[in-house]
Design a protein around this motif. Structure first.
Motif, short mmCIF file in Angstrom:
data_model
loop_
_atom_site.label_atom_id
_atom_site.label_comp_id
_atom_site.label_asym_id
_atom_site.label_seq_id
_atom_site.Cartn_x
_atom_site.Cartn_y
_atom_site.Cartn_z
N LYS A 1 -0.07 9.35 -7.58
CA LYS A 1 -0.31 10.61 -8.30
C LYS A 1 -0.10 10.45 -9.79
CE LYS A 1 4.41 12.31 -7.56
NZ LYS A 1 5.24 13.40 -6.97
N ASN A 2 0.69 9.43 -10.19
CA ASN A 2 0.90 9.18 -11.62
C ASN A 2 -0.38 8.77 -12.32
OD1 ASN A 2 3.61 9.70 -11.14
ND2 ASN A 2 4.15 7.53 -10.94
N TYR A 3 -1.36 8.33 -11.52
CA TYR A 3 -2.63 7.89 -12.09
C TYR A 3 -3.71 8.96 -11.96
CZ TYR A 3 -0.34 3.35 -12.06
OH TYR A 3 0.55 2.31 -12.28
N GLY A 4 -3.27 10.19 -11.63
CA GLY A 4 -4.22 11.30 -11.57
C GLY A 4 -4.92 11.46 -10.25
N ILE A 5 -4.52 10.70 -9.24
CA ILE A 5 -5.15 10.78 -7.91
C ILE A 5 -4.31 11.69 -7.03
CG2 ILE A 5 -5.91 9.48 -5.89
CD1 ILE A 5 -6.18 7.04 -7.77
N ARG A 6 -4.95 12.67 -6.39
CA ARG A 6 -4.24 13.63 -5.58
C ARG A 6 -4.73 13.59 -4.13
NH1 ARG A 6 -1.35 13.60 -9.28
NH2 ARG A 6 -0.61 15.30 -10.60
N MET B 1 0.83 -1.20 0.00
CA MET B 1 0.00 0.00 0.00
C MET B 1 0.87 1.27 0.00
SD MET B 1 -3.18 -0.90 -0.12
CE MET B 1 -2.52 -2.13 -1.28
N PHE B 2 1.99 1.20 0.71
CA PHE B 2 2.91 2.35 0.76
C PHE B 2 3.52 2.60 -0.61
CE2 PHE B 2 6.98 4.41 1.72
CZ PHE B 2 6.55 5.44 2.56
N ARG B 3 3.92 1.51 -1.30
CA ARG B 3 4.50 1.65 -2.64
C ARG B 3 3.49 2.25 -3.61
NH1 ARG B 3 6.80 -3.37 -1.43
NH2 ARG B 3 5.19 -4.47 -2.58
N ILE B 4 2.24 1.78 -3.50
CA ILE B 4 1.18 2.32 -4.36
C ILE B 4 0.97 3.80 -4.06
CG2 ILE B 4 -1.30 2.24 -4.84
CD1 ILE B 4 -1.14 -0.82 -4.41
N GLY B 5 0.99 4.13 -2.76
CA GLY B 5 0.78 5.51 -2.36
C GLY B 5 1.82 6.46 -2.92
N LYS B 6 3.06 5.97 -3.04
CA LYS B 6 4.14 6.83 -3.53
C LYS B 6 3.98 7.17 -5.02
CE LYS B 6 7.79 4.50 -2.19
NZ LYS B 6 9.23 4.20 -1.97
N VAL C 1 3.85 12.89 -0.73
CA VAL C 1 4.64 11.79 -0.17
C VAL C 1 3.87 11.16 1.00
CG1 VAL C 1 6.82 11.11 0.87
CG2 VAL C 1 6.78 12.95 -0.83
N PRO C 2 3.54 9.88 0.92
CA PRO C 2 2.79 9.26 2.01
C PRO C 2 3.67 9.08 3.24
CG PRO C 2 3.43 7.60 0.40
CD PRO C 2 3.82 8.94 -0.18
N GLY C 3 3.05 9.15 4.40
CA GLY C 3 3.75 8.85 5.66
C GLY C 3 3.40 7.44 6.11
N PHE C 4 4.05 7.01 7.18
CA PHE C 4 3.77 5.65 7.67
C PHE C 4 3.78 5.66 9.18
CE2 PHE C 4 4.75 1.22 8.77
CZ PHE C 4 3.76 0.59 8.03
N ASP C 5 2.74 5.06 9.77
CA ASP C 5 2.58 4.97 11.22
C ASP C 5 2.88 3.53 11.64
OD1 ASP C 5 1.64 4.77 13.83
OD2 ASP C 5 0.05 6.23 13.50
N PHE C 6 4.07 3.31 12.19
CA PHE C 6 4.50 1.96 12.55
C PHE C 6 3.58 1.38 13.63
CE2 PHE C 6 7.09 -1.49 14.11
CZ PHE C 6 7.89 -1.85 13.04
#
Length: 261
Positions: free
Chosen positions: A28-33, A20-25, A38-43
């Protein structure tokens, strides 16, 4: 057992978070804003989600087992005879017995128990945050899964295997493709060499490989397979092979015909 508590289920949950993190990064290439690029991550949130999944599965499986009339007994068990198992001092008898106690992670020579910098596939799930760097010894399924997870979040990751490629029990083309992918992701891959020594005297672990390469890391993970749990066997008639594993026939019978493994 291992799969639910310190194996497949928690590891796959972590890998899904990484996906999910990789997709999030790149979403935006797919037009989603979103509000930030840059996505963050909550361990902590990830570990909470992982625990919820594990607890839910445990509860469901226990309910299913009890619904069909199976008695659940909790405690430390020892195989004391051909038909007897002792659990915390109470003896139980059965016509047939199945030994399904799994194993523990194998530790490399020089592994220091009690040092939080030394990890196996048990205590690695107790991490509360990402390390800065990690060295993974063993590039089988466990090692490559954790290399994928940590490298996704920017942890400097090293992974080594004695064999000529990764995932050596599978098609070598798969292992070679994985090495290429890891290289593109910044993972340092080592094949055909071993871990010669670990110096734990400083804050960072100083590793020396058999080819002379020296590496400093914060954590090291032993992912070199499993050793079977045998300390509960108190029946002298059970036979083991030279590797300390049960001797069984094609029907999985041990040397005691009514005991299976």
């Amino acid at each position: 057992g291992i799969c639910l508590n310190r194996g497949c289920i928690p590891a796959k949950t972590m890998l899904y978070s990484a996906e999910m993190f990789r997709i999030g990064k790149k979403i935006k290439n797919y037009g989603i804003r979103f509000c930030q690029d840059v996505p963050g991550f909550d361990f902590e949130a990830m570990t909470k989600h992982r625990a919820e999944i594990m607890n839910s599965l445990r509860e469901n499986w226990v309910d299913q087992i009890e619904d069909v009339g199976v008695d659940m007994i909790y405690g430390w068990a020892e195989l004391t005879g051909d038909n007897t198992v002792e659990v915390d001092g109470k003896e139980y008898e059965a016509d047939y017995i199945v030994l399904a106690t799994g194993g523990d992670a194998r530790k490399f020579p020089g592994f220091i128990d009690g040092d939080e910098r030394f990890l196996i596939s048990d205590n690695i799930f107790e991490l509360k945050a990402f390390p800065e760097s990690i060295f993974i010894l063993g590039a089988g399924p466990v090692g490559t899964e954790f290399a994928t997870f940590f490298s996704t979040f920017g942890v400097k990751t090293h992974i080594l295997d004695l064999g000529p490629t990764f995932l050596s029990y599978f098609d070598h083309d798969l292992g070679n493709a994985l090495i290429k992918y890891f290289g593109e992701e910044g993972v340092s891959c080592y094949t055909g060499v071993g871990l010669e020594s670990v110096d734990a005297s400083g804050d960072l672990l100083k590793l020396k490989l058999s080819d002379g390469t020296e590496i400093e890391v914060e954590k090291i993970l032993s992912a070199i397979g499993m050793v079977p749990n045998m300390e509960y066997i108190k029946n002298d008639r059970i036979k083991f092979n030279e590797k300390g594993r049960f001797v069984v026939n094609k029907s999985l019978q041990t040397s005691v015909p009514n005991i299976y493994a």
